[in-house]
Design a protein around this motif. Structure first.
Motif, short mmCIF file in Angstrom:
data_model
loop_
_atom_site.label_atom_id
_atom_site.label_comp_id
_atom_site.label_asym_id
_atom_site.label_seq_id
_atom_site.Cartn_x
_atom_site.Cartn_y
_atom_site.Cartn_z
N ILE A 116 19.20 90.87 39.45
CA ILE A 116 20.41 91.12 38.64
C ILE A 116 21.77 90.86 39.15
O ILE A 116 22.50 90.72 38.51
CB ILE A 116 20.36 92.07 37.46
CG1 ILE A 116 20.22 93.57 38.36
CG2 ILE A 116 19.11 92.20 36.57
CD1 ILE A 116 20.48 94.76 37.87
N TYR B 10 14.41 91.97 30.40
CA TYR B 10 14.34 91.97 31.96
C TYR B 10 15.59 92.70 32.63
O TYR B 10 15.35 93.23 33.64
CB TYR B 10 14.67 90.52 32.34
CG TYR B 10 14.69 89.91 33.62
CD1 TYR B 10 13.57 89.67 34.34
CD2 TYR B 10 15.91 89.87 34.03
CE1 TYR B 10 13.91 89.40 35.82
CE2 TYR B 10 16.26 89.28 35.63
CZ TYR B 10 14.76 89.03 36.26
OH TYR B 10 15.05 88.60 37.74
N PHE B 11 16.85 92.79 32.10
CA PHE B 11 17.87 93.59 32.50
C PHE B 11 17.50 95.12 32.90
O PHE B 11 17.47 95.52 33.79
CB PHE B 11 18.85 93.53 31.89
CG PHE B 11 20.27 94.30 32.47
CD1 PHE B 11 21.11 93.89 33.15
CD2 PHE B 11 20.55 95.49 31.92
CE1 PHE B 11 22.00 94.55 33.98
CE2 PHE B 11 21.75 96.07 32.27
CZ PHE B 11 22.16 95.58 33.37
N ASN B 12 16.79 95.55 31.82
CA ASN B 12 16.48 97.06 31.87
C ASN B 12 15.37 97.30 33.23
O ASN B 12 15.28 98.24 33.80
CB ASN B 12 15.94 97.47 30.53
CG ASN B 12 16.99 97.65 29.56
OD1 ASN B 12 18.28 98.24 29.97
ND2 ASN B 12 16.75 97.39 28.48
N SER C 47 15.02 95.26 35.68
CA SER C 47 15.49 95.22 37.10
C SER C 47 16.40 96.49 37.52
O SER C 47 16.40 97.01 38.58
CB SER C 47 16.54 94.05 36.98
OG SER C 47 15.70 92.83 36.79
#
Length: 223
Positions: A182, A129-131, A133
């Protein structure tokens, strides 16, 4: 007189666009001076200022889009207060803040990893999810660069770059998703409500602007 009142009104909007993200950031991170006198994780100082630049960038970008959309819907006093020079200046500020956000984030990630984080410059939608975003923000920044360059060409009389300058229509939703996904400060009630309000104003005014444009074209005239 009307031009003066309009200028004051625009100044108040600009102050709000600057003050709200600054307040949300300060509330979240506390006194930034504390990061320089005490211990903080590697890259943390760069990271917190990257977040501030990002918050300021999206708010100033909203202000730029809002004023550009409403220029033709408003009266002569508004148009006099909001000149092409003001539009270009605010565009430079927007791009500078977005660039600073990306550069500081890259520097913070590199310091934390102990090596240059070149992978951040490659969109990645398959590794969490972080990558995903971060990739949205990367694409938004890339399109913003194109739109900024197109605006410079337009100012030089290159009308065929107008479509490239209109990429803001894609940039703002991507930046909104990136920020709310994020961004710690972006998820606070104050900043979240402000971001939603910004999106709503652009949507409503954008529909009014383009519906009006379509209607005028149907009558054989133009903006």
């Amino acid at each position: 007189m009307k031009s003066t009142v309009t200028s004051i009104f625009l100044a108040l909007i600009a102050i709000a666009a600057m003050a709200i993200p600054l307040f949300a950031w300060w509330t979240s991170v506390g006194n930034p001076a504390d990061y320089f006198v005490g211990y903080s994780p590697p890259g943390q100082k760069l990271y917190i200022f990257s977040k501030l630049a990002g918050l300021m960038a999206i708010c100033v970008f909203w202000l730029q889009c809002l004023l550009a959309l409403t220029k033709r819907l408003a009266g002569p006093a508004y148009r006099a207060a909001w000149s092409s020079r003001s539009h270009r200046l605010l565009g430079i500020v927007t791009f500078s803040l977005a660039f600073l956000h990306a550069a500081l984030f890259f520097a913070a990630a590199s310091v934390r990893a102990g090596k240059p984080a070149w992978g951040l410059f490659l969109p990645n939608f398959t590794q969490g999810y972080f990558n995903q975003s971060v990739s949205l923000g990367l694409i938004a920044f890339g399109l913003l660069c194109v739109g900024f360059f197109a605006g410079w060409k337009l100012a030089s009389g290159r009308g065929r770059w107008r479509i490239g300058h209109c990429l803001w229509i894609i940039v703002f939703p991507l930046a909104f998703l990136h920020a709310t996904a994020i961004g710690t400060e972006s998820q606070t009630p104050l900043m979240l409500y402000f971001l939603v309000s910004m999106s709503a104003t652009l949507l409503v005014i954008g529909v009014a602007r383009f519906r009006g444009l379509f209607t005028l074209n149907q009558k054989g005239s133009a903006w």
